[in-house]
Design an enzyme around this catalytic site. Sequence first.
Site, PDB file in Angstrom:
ATOM      1  N   ASP A  78     -48.159  64.961 -88.327  1.00  0.00           N
ATOM      2  CA  ASP A  78     -48.656  63.581 -88.203  1.00  0.00           C
ATOM      3  C   ASP A  78     -47.510  62.603 -88.492  1.00  0.00           C
ATOM      4  OD1 ASP A  78     -50.303  61.404 -87.960  1.00  0.00           O
ATOM      5  OD2 ASP A  78     -51.534  61.837 -89.715  1.00  0.00           O
ATOM      6  N   ASP A  79     -47.184  61.767 -87.527  1.00  0.00           N
ATOM      7  CA  ASP A  79     -46.170  60.712 -87.698  1.00  0.00           C
ATOM      8  C   ASP A  79     -44.808  61.283 -88.098  1.00  0.00           C
ATOM      9  OD1 ASP A  79     -48.323  59.096 -87.192  1.00  0.00           O
ATOM     10  OD2 ASP A  79     -48.399  58.171 -89.161  1.00  0.00           O
ATOM     11  N   CYS A 118     -52.572  58.102 -83.128  1.00  0.00           N
ATOM     12  CA  CYS A 118     -53.255  59.348 -83.480  1.00  0.00           C
ATOM     13  C   CYS A 118     -54.294  59.843 -82.476  1.00  0.00           C
ATOM     14  CB  CYS A 118     -53.914  59.178 -84.845  1.00  0.00           C
ATOM     15  SG  CYS A 118     -52.755  58.769 -86.166  1.00  0.00           S
ATOM     16  N   ARG A 122     -53.963  63.096 -79.745  1.00  0.00           N
ATOM     17  CA  ARG A 122     -54.709  64.331 -79.976  1.00  0.00           C
ATOM     18  C   ARG A 122     -55.677  64.628 -78.837  1.00  0.00           C
ATOM     19  NH1 ARG A 122     -53.982  65.151 -85.732  1.00  0.00           N
ATOM     20  NH2 ARG A 122     -52.440  63.564 -86.272  1.00  0.00           N
ATOM     21  N   LYS A 171     -56.606  67.486 -89.729  1.00  0.00           N
ATOM     22  CA  LYS A 171     -57.056  66.171 -89.267  1.00  0.00           C
ATOM     23  C   LYS A 171     -57.622  66.267 -87.850  1.00  0.00           C
ATOM     24  CE  LYS A 171     -55.025  61.682 -88.023  1.00  0.00           C
ATOM     25  NZ  LYS A 171     -53.841  60.824 -88.173  1.00  0.00           N
ATOM     26  N   HIS A 173     -59.889  63.398 -86.044  1.00  0.00           N
ATOM     27  CA  HIS A 173     -59.705  62.035 -85.527  1.00  0.00           C
ATOM     28  C   HIS A 173     -60.078  61.878 -84.058  1.00  0.00           C
ATOM     29  CE1 HIS A 173     -57.331  58.151 -86.688  1.00  0.00           C
ATOM     30  NE2 HIS A 173     -58.615  57.947 -86.433  1.00  0.00           N
ATOM     31  N   SER A 196     -57.450  60.317 -90.643  1.00  0.00           N
ATOM     32  CA  SER A 196     -56.240  60.288 -91.459  1.00  0.00           C
ATOM     33  C   SER A 196     -56.569  60.279 -92.949  1.00  0.00           C
ATOM     34  CB  SER A 196     -55.401  59.049 -91.130  1.00  0.00           C
ATOM     35  OG  SER A 196     -54.986  59.060 -89.785  1.00  0.00           O
ATOM     36  N   HIS A 285     -47.492  61.290 -91.986  1.00  0.00           N
ATOM     37  CA  HIS A 285     -48.251  60.035 -92.112  1.00  0.00           C
ATOM     38  C   HIS A 285     -47.627  59.213 -93.242  1.00  0.00           C
ATOM     39  CE1 HIS A 285     -51.616  57.753 -90.693  1.00  0.00           C
ATOM     40  NE2 HIS A 285     -52.130  57.621 -91.900  1.00  0.00           N
ATOM     41  N   ASP A 328     -47.595  64.352 -83.392  1.00  0.00           N
ATOM     42  CA  ASP A 328     -48.522  63.537 -82.594  1.00  0.00           C
ATOM     43  C   ASP A 328     -47.896  62.233 -82.118  1.00  0.00           C
ATOM     44  OD1 ASP A 328     -48.492  62.225 -85.088  1.00  0.00           O
ATOM     45  OD2 ASP A 328     -50.622  61.696 -84.980  1.00  0.00           O
ATOM     46  N   ASN A 329     -46.867  61.756 -82.825  1.00  0.00           N
ATOM     47  CA  ASN A 329     -46.144  60.543 -82.423  1.00  0.00           C
ATOM     48  C   ASN A 329     -45.008  60.341 -83.417  1.00  0.00           C
ATOM     49  OD1 ASN A 329     -49.167  59.274 -83.507  1.00  0.00           O
ATOM     50  ND2 ASN A 329     -47.350  58.795 -84.727  1.00  0.00           N
ATOM     51  N   LYS A 359     -43.656  54.420 -84.119  1.00  0.00           N
ATOM     52  CA  LYS A 359     -45.081  54.635 -83.873  1.00  0.00           C
ATOM     53  C   LYS A 359     -45.729  53.398 -83.265  1.00  0.00           C
ATOM     54  CE  LYS A 359     -49.391  55.668 -86.373  1.00  0.00           C
ATOM     55  NZ  LYS A 359     -49.983  56.093 -87.649  1.00  0.00           N
TER      56      LYS A 359
END
Length: 569
Positions: A78-79, A118, A122, A171, A173, A196, A285, A328-329, A359
């Site tokens: 994540d991030d 996010c 996904r 996660k 989401h 998140s 994140h 994811d990014n 992001k």
Amino acid sequence: MRRGSEAPAWQAARQRRSAWRGDIGVAARDSGERGRATPGGTMGTLSPRAVLLLALLAALRAPPAAQGRPNFLVILADDLGWGDLGANWAATKETPNLDELAAEGTRFVDFHSAASTCSPSRASLLTGRLGARNGVTHNFAVTSAGGLPLNETTLAEVLRAAGYSTGAIGKWHLGHHGRHHPTARGFDYYFGIPYSHDMGCTDTPGYNVPPCPPCPRHGAATSAADKECYTDVALPLLENLTIVQQPVDLSSLTERYAEAAARFVRRASDSGRPFFLYVALAHMHVPLEVTAPPGRDVYGAALREMDALVGQLRRLAGPDTLLWFTGDNGPWAQKCELAGRLGPLVGAWQRTRGGSPAKQTTWEGGHRVPALAYWPGRVPAARSSRAVLSTLDIFPTLVALAGATLPPNRRFDGLDVSLVLFGQSDVGHKILLHPNSGAAGKDGEIEALRLAQYKAFYTTGGAKACDGSVGPEERHQPPLIFNLDRDIQEQEPLDVASAEYRAVLPVISRAYAQALEDIATDNISVADYSRDPAARPCCNAQHVACRCQAPPAASLDHSAERRATRLCL
């Protein structure tokens, strides 16, 4: 619901890509990136429980490939910044396990998330389709009544129909209410958080900028001073449809994910079926509750914790498993020292005007992410691929390797990149679309695209940087065009009067128009973004912040959790 024609899925798009390939007879190369770092470093100190868990994981055998079909382990961070991987960026020292994966597998240096935030990212990974097609164009909320449209077919649904055991950990989401829950979207087993880890309060708050308070314990919940902090509803931990802990103890979440993965693999082994395990990490994140060793920063300590978990998952998976790791990014730049590392992807043109190039944006730092593939004996070791690939490709590639069939009556943005995985090709996407993801422009619309080594922007700005600046939203007609082979930092767009710009603009314009037409004539889904307070996961509405048990207990042991579980509707 869907609209549009029932045109064949791939043929026209592939013919157009071939035409574009002829228009620009250049191979995409990746320049300006740092070389691979030497794998190294040591895992952080483990608790006795974690040591016992590692022994358990080493003893477990993943199910052998059934009828020649491999197991699949997809790990989504994540991030995560492109520079957060030591194999990508020599200054990063906290990823010895990931660097070992890169040394023993294939590293993709030009790999992209399908969106820069996010939920859309996904949704695209699990459908092989951009948000402009699958309907997921921005993030879902704690009170979202909807989620990924039900007429979209997920990778888990395809693989389960092909005989796979399917599990999701971490996660989600993509909607948690009713039929949007993971167990209704093709997963036999789910263990994780519905969104998140900063979208609900906890008694052990992780790090944030600005810091968020713990959950209230007595009386009515009060609103936090910062609107990005949640205090009304505690963050829940779910196992299938049951809330097993609310609020989550973030300090033990990593260990519990490893335990859940071990349970799932053991059950899959007992069943004799191959497995598909999708692990969507809470890292990075903003960091979970971690203890930073002396001389190391908090983000680095969290990165090392994530790396150790990936190492555990790798050992759990076994030799007959394709492991695919990515993000994811890009990093959440406005979180300052708690955000990831961009490496060379600094979006210099945007930085001079204020705002973030990470992001939520369509700059390389927003969507170019670390990516590794590991499959002993099948995926070449110590290889770096410069093919332009995407998280969109995971869906069609795994479907092909499983011997399954893509869902009909829709078009896919992803490619079957099996030949790239196996080192037999280095050709990926000739064109790659980058949707607006929460910065400038309307969410989900395509206003940036990649064509070979060229990157065109029709919209820029709109994302918040660490210094609080938000770059002005700017429209570009004609578009800004960068040559990434020469300018990976995206510092100096081509001069519109140059011969190079005049040569490439018509090709980009034609490819852009054809891509938009292809989407407009597809079967397009529409996501339900309505909100309903009743949709929020709540273990016990009689307790402040929906606690599973009343204060004063600061955390729940497993026996207390079993007594306190409530069905998540």
